[in-house]
Motif scaffolding. Structure first.
Motif, PDB file in Angstrom:
ATOM      1  N   GLY A  29       3.578  39.333  48.042  1.00 26.20           N
ATOM      2  CA  GLY A  29       4.227  38.078  47.972  1.00 26.20           C
ATOM      3  C   GLY A  29       4.941  37.789  46.596  1.00 26.20           C
ATOM      4  N   VAL A  30       4.234  37.833  45.680  1.00 29.28           N
ATOM      5  CA  VAL A  30       4.635  37.609  44.466  1.00 29.28           C
ATOM      6  C   VAL A  30       5.906  38.186  44.028  1.00 29.28           C
ATOM      7  CG1 VAL A  30       4.101  37.058  41.885  1.00 29.28           C
ATOM      8  CG2 VAL A  30       2.319  36.715  43.708  1.00 29.28           C
ATOM      9  N   ALA A  34       9.742  37.403  43.152  1.00 31.45           N
ATOM     10  CA  ALA A  34      10.650  37.755  42.205  1.00 31.45           C
ATOM     11  C   ALA A  34      12.023  38.501  42.519  1.00 31.45           C
ATOM     12  CB  ALA A  34       9.896  38.485  41.177  1.00 31.45           C
ATOM     13  N   LEU A  35      11.900  39.116  43.516  1.00 30.53           N
ATOM     14  CA  LEU A  35      13.150  39.795  44.012  1.00 30.53           C
ATOM     15  C   LEU A  35      14.085  38.716  44.651  1.00 30.53           C
ATOM     16  CD1 LEU A  35      11.734  43.289  45.199  1.00 30.53           C
ATOM     17  CD2 LEU A  35      12.721  42.595  43.138  1.00 30.53           C
ATOM     18  N   LEU A  36      13.565  38.071  45.585  1.00 33.12           N
ATOM     19  CA  LEU A  36      14.367  37.159  46.380  1.00 33.12           C
ATOM     20  C   LEU A  36      15.036  35.823  45.860  1.00 33.12           C
ATOM     21  CD1 LEU A  36      13.158  37.681  49.928  1.00 33.12           C
ATOM     22  CD2 LEU A  36      15.258  38.309  49.102  1.00 33.12           C
ATOM     23  N   VAL A  37      13.999  35.111  45.117  1.00 25.33           N
ATOM     24  CA  VAL A  37      14.491  33.873  44.713  1.00 25.33           C
ATOM     25  C   VAL A  37      15.718  33.827  43.902  1.00 25.33           C
ATOM     26  CG1 VAL A  37      12.342  33.149  44.988  1.00 25.33           C
ATOM     27  CG2 VAL A  37      13.005  33.804  42.775  1.00 25.33           C
ATOM     28  N   MET A  38      16.477  32.683  43.823  1.00 21.46           N
ATOM     29  CA  MET A  38      17.555  32.722  43.066  1.00 21.46           C
ATOM     30  C   MET A  38      17.465  31.483  42.116  1.00 21.46           C
ATOM     31  SD  MET A  38      20.256  33.051  45.966  1.00 21.46           S
ATOM     32  CE  MET A  38      20.149  34.599  46.984  1.00 21.46           C
ATOM     33  N   GLU A 108       3.904  27.674  48.179  1.00 19.68           N
ATOM     34  CA  GLU A 108       3.957  28.820  48.819  1.00 19.68           C
ATOM     35  C   GLU A 108       5.471  28.745  49.632  1.00 19.68           C
ATOM     36  OE1 GLU A 108       0.809  30.544  50.396  1.00 19.68           O
ATOM     37  OE2 GLU A 108       2.403  32.072  50.718  1.00 19.68           O
ATOM     38  N   SER A 109       6.327  29.773  49.506  1.00 19.23           N
ATOM     39  CA  SER A 109       7.457  29.823  50.239  1.00 19.23           C
ATOM     40  C   SER A 109       7.384  30.931  51.164  1.00 19.23           C
ATOM     41  CB  SER A 109       8.614  29.602  49.373  1.00 19.23           C
ATOM     42  OG  SER A 109       9.102  31.102  48.811  1.00 19.23           O
ATOM     43  N   ALA A 110       8.674  30.944  51.865  1.00 17.60           N
ATOM     44  CA  ALA A 110       8.756  32.000  52.893  1.00 17.60           C
ATOM     45  C   ALA A 110       9.301  33.119  51.940  1.00 17.60           C
ATOM     46  CB  ALA A 110      10.048  31.754  53.990  1.00 17.60           C
ATOM     47  N   CYS A 111       9.524  32.961  50.928  1.00 16.20           N
ATOM     48  CA  CYS A 111       9.870  34.204  49.674  1.00 16.20           C
ATOM     49  C   CYS A 111       8.733  34.564  49.115  1.00 16.20           C
ATOM     50  CB  CYS A 111      11.094  33.626  48.857  1.00 16.20           C
ATOM     51  SG  CYS A 111      12.765  33.309  49.507  1.00 16.20           S
ATOM     52  N   GLY A 112       7.575  34.000  49.386  1.00 16.42           N
ATOM     53  CA  GLY A 112       6.549  34.448  48.598  1.00 16.42           C
ATOM     54  C   GLY A 112       5.663  33.097  47.782  1.00 16.42           C
ATOM     55  N   TYR A 113       4.808  33.697  46.952  1.00 21.93           N
ATOM     56  CA  TYR A 113       4.280  32.795  46.155  1.00 21.93           C
ATOM     57  C   TYR A 113       4.747  32.433  45.035  1.00 21.93           C
ATOM     58  CZ  TYR A 113      -0.310  30.691  44.558  1.00 21.93           C
ATOM     59  OH  TYR A 113      -1.291  29.992  44.023  1.00 21.93           O
ATOM     60  N   ALA A 114       4.873  31.376  44.498  1.00 16.53           N
ATOM     61  CA  ALA A 114       5.479  30.913  43.311  1.00 16.53           C
ATOM     62  C   ALA A 114       4.845  29.837  42.324  1.00 16.53           C
ATOM     63  CB  ALA A 114       7.069  30.610  43.262  1.00 16.53           C
ATOM     64  N   ASN A 115       4.895  29.961  40.948  1.00 22.81           N
ATOM     65  CA  ASN A 115       4.123  29.178  40.157  1.00 22.81           C
ATOM     66  C   ASN A 115       5.458  28.315  39.367  1.00 22.81           C
ATOM     67  OD1 ASN A 115       5.048  30.412  37.605  1.00 22.81           O
ATOM     68  ND2 ASN A 115       2.836  31.350  37.630  1.00 22.81           N
ATOM     69  N   ALA A 116       5.210  27.401  38.772  1.00 19.44           N
ATOM     70  CA  ALA A 116       6.336  26.388  38.318  1.00 19.44           C
ATOM     71  C   ALA A 116       7.091  27.210  37.286  1.00 19.44           C
ATOM     72  CB  ALA A 116       5.883  25.155  37.839  1.00 19.44           C
ATOM     73  N   ALA A 117       6.375  28.148  36.472  1.00 24.25           N
ATOM     74  CA  ALA A 117       7.334  29.026  35.499  1.00 24.25           C
ATOM     75  C   ALA A 117       8.449  29.593  36.031  1.00 24.25           C
ATOM     76  CB  ALA A 117       6.037  30.045  34.838  1.00 24.25           C
ATOM     77  N   PRO A 120      12.864  25.858  39.021  1.00 20.77           N
ATOM     78  CA  PRO A 120      13.516  25.494  40.419  1.00 20.77           C
ATOM     79  C   PRO A 120      14.170  26.751  40.852  1.00 20.77           C
ATOM     80  CG  PRO A 120      14.489  23.949  38.751  1.00 20.77           C
ATOM     81  CD  PRO A 120      13.579  25.142  37.964  1.00 20.77           C
ATOM     82  N   PHE A 121      14.082  26.997  42.150  1.00 18.79           N
ATOM     83  CA  PHE A 121      14.578  28.051  43.115  1.00 18.79           C
ATOM     84  C   PHE A 121      14.965  27.720  44.440  1.00 18.79           C
ATOM     85  CE2 PHE A 121       9.885  28.675  43.833  1.00 18.79           C
ATOM     86  CZ  PHE A 121       9.998  29.001  45.229  1.00 18.79           C
ATOM     87  N   TYR A 122      15.729  28.341  45.023  1.00 18.11           N
ATOM     88  CA  TYR A 122      15.990  28.522  46.304  1.00 18.11           C
ATOM     89  C   TYR A 122      15.451  29.721  47.147  1.00 18.11           C
ATOM     90  CZ  TYR A 122      19.003  28.491  50.623  1.00 18.11           C
ATOM     91  OH  TYR A 122      19.507  28.759  51.850  1.00 18.11           O
ATOM     92  N   CYS A 123      15.101  29.482  48.413  1.00 20.12           N
ATOM     93  CA  CYS A 123      14.675  30.549  49.027  1.00 20.12           C
ATOM     94  C   CYS A 123      15.296  30.674  50.436  1.00 20.12           C
ATOM     95  CB  CYS A 123      13.323  30.430  49.399  1.00 20.12           C
ATOM     96  SG  CYS A 123      12.407  31.693  50.683  1.00 20.12           S
ATOM     97  N   PRO A 124      16.288  31.773  50.323  1.00 27.95           N
ATOM     98  CA  PRO A 124      17.311  31.719  51.344  1.00 27.95           C
ATOM     99  C   PRO A 124      16.523  32.167  52.825  1.00 27.95           C
ATOM    100  CG  PRO A 124      17.426  33.764  49.925  1.00 27.95           C
ATOM    101  CD  PRO A 124      16.411  32.892  49.145  1.00 27.95           C
ATOM    102  N   ALA A 125      15.122  32.686  52.781  1.00 30.91           N
ATOM    103  CA  ALA A 125      14.695  32.909  53.994  1.00 30.91           C
ATOM    104  C   ALA A 125      14.096  31.964  54.727  1.00 30.91           C
ATOM    105  CB  ALA A 125      13.348  33.725  53.750  1.00 30.91           C
ATOM    106  N   ASP A 126      13.748  30.488  54.009  1.00 30.20           N
ATOM    107  CA  ASP A 126      13.526  29.374  54.873  1.00 30.20           C
ATOM    108  C   ASP A 126      14.656  28.133  54.471  1.00 30.20           C
ATOM    109  OD1 ASP A 126      12.828  28.558  52.083  1.00 30.20           O
ATOM    110  OD2 ASP A 126      10.504  28.682  52.523  1.00 30.20           O
ATOM    111  N   ASN A 127      15.536  28.390  53.743  1.00 35.85           N
ATOM    112  CA  ASN A 127      16.591  27.417  53.515  1.00 35.85           C
ATOM    113  C   ASN A 127      16.182  26.286  52.780  1.00 35.85           C
ATOM    114  OD1 ASN A 127      18.926  28.792  54.753  1.00 35.85           O
ATOM    115  ND2 ASN A 127      17.902  28.216  56.840  1.00 35.85           N
TER     116      ASN A 127
END
Ligand SMILES: [Zn+2]
Length: 279
Positions: A29-30, A34-38, A108-117, A120-127
């Motif tokens: 997930g992590v 790292a690959l998916l998030v913008m 937890e997002s559809a792009c996986g698990y993220a921490n605040a570090a 801010p990010f956008y996950c295209p898999a869950d809009n």
């Protein structure tokens, strides 16, 4: 920025104070995230290095706490809905409103698990756009970009990624992954990021034109924020030198310029960073 007392979007999902998301202990997930998030200007490695600690953190803030922050992002999100709904209509399309998730510490997002570090990010898999409001303190104290319009720019940039997703632009870039060299892919990523900055400028143009939201100094705040999170400045801060081939977001100068271009033009079609000769 004039924002108090204006319409707030109902598309804000407040997950602050939710006890600690799922503990996944790093893993796929992590790496996926790292690959998916913008991300706005963050370092995907920060997600990876933050992984594996498996700590479940209950964020101190909760719904009802820091309500001014929540109110602010809800107003900015509503402004982006109004502007993009209208612009999509003019393009003969329908704008699907994204959700903005407020989180504290980790999520937890559809792009996986993220921490605040990761920032801010956008996950295209869950809009969905994800933001920990603590990032705004970083923006002010660590990156030297204070002000409410600097904060609005951050959201407008992530919404810019949502627009790219809706228009099918991000998918095209994603498809090139593995088909081109890493250096070439980084180049595409820079173009995608600069276009999101351009779209943030387009948003500011129309929000100001229809509602007069900008106050003196606001544009400078946004430009300062765009400059503060340019790859060159971030790299210099982190390691003391700059490696242009590894840029994924663009230099400070480029980010400021594309935001400004969008602000001046207000036309979606003027933001084709993919065919632009000069980035
Ligand atoms: Zn971005």
């Amino acid at each position: 920025m004039e924002w108090k007392g204006r319409r707030q979007s109902g598309n804000v999902e407040d997950r602050r104070g939710a006890t600690g998301g799922k503990v996944v202990g790093g893993g796929i997930g992590v790496i996926v995230i790292a690959l998916l998030v913008m991300v706005l200007g963050g370092d995907p490695m920060a997600v990876l290095s933050g992984a594996g600690q498996g700590s479940s953190v209950a964020a101190p803030a909760g719904p009802g706490i820091d309500d001014e922050g929540r109110e602010f992002v809800s107003v900015v999100l509503a402004d982006t809905e109004d502007v993009w709904k209208d612009l999509f209509k003019k393009m003969g399309r329908t704008y699907q409103e994204p959700i903005l998730v407020l989180f504290g510490g980790e999520v937890e997002s559809a792009c996986g698990y993220a921490n605040a570090a990761v920032g801010p990010f956008y996950c295209p898999a869950d809009n969905k756009v994800y933001i920990d409001l603590a990032f705004y303190s970083d923006l002010k104290d660590r990156f030297g970009a204070p002000g409410d319009f600097a904060q609005a720019y951050v959201i407008a940039h992530e919404i810019g990624h949502h627009v790219q997703n809706q228009l099918g632009i991000s998918r095209k870039v994603q498809q090139m992954k593995g088909r081109v060299s890493e250096e070439e892919y980084n180049q595409l990523s820079v173009r995608l990021e600069l276009q999101a900055d351009f779209y943030a400028g387009v948003w500011a143009h129309h929000a100001h034109q229809t509602k007069g939201v900008l106050e003196p100094g606001d544009l400078e705040e946004a430009l300062q924020a765009a400059a503060a999170i340019g790859d060159d400045r971030l790299q210099k801060q982190a390691q003391g030198y700059v490696v242009p081939e590894s840029f994924t977001h663009g230099t400070s100068e480029q980010r400021m310029r594309w935001f400004q271009k969008g602000w001046e033009s207000g036309r979606v079609e003027d933001g084709d960073t993919f065919t632009a000769r000069r980035l």
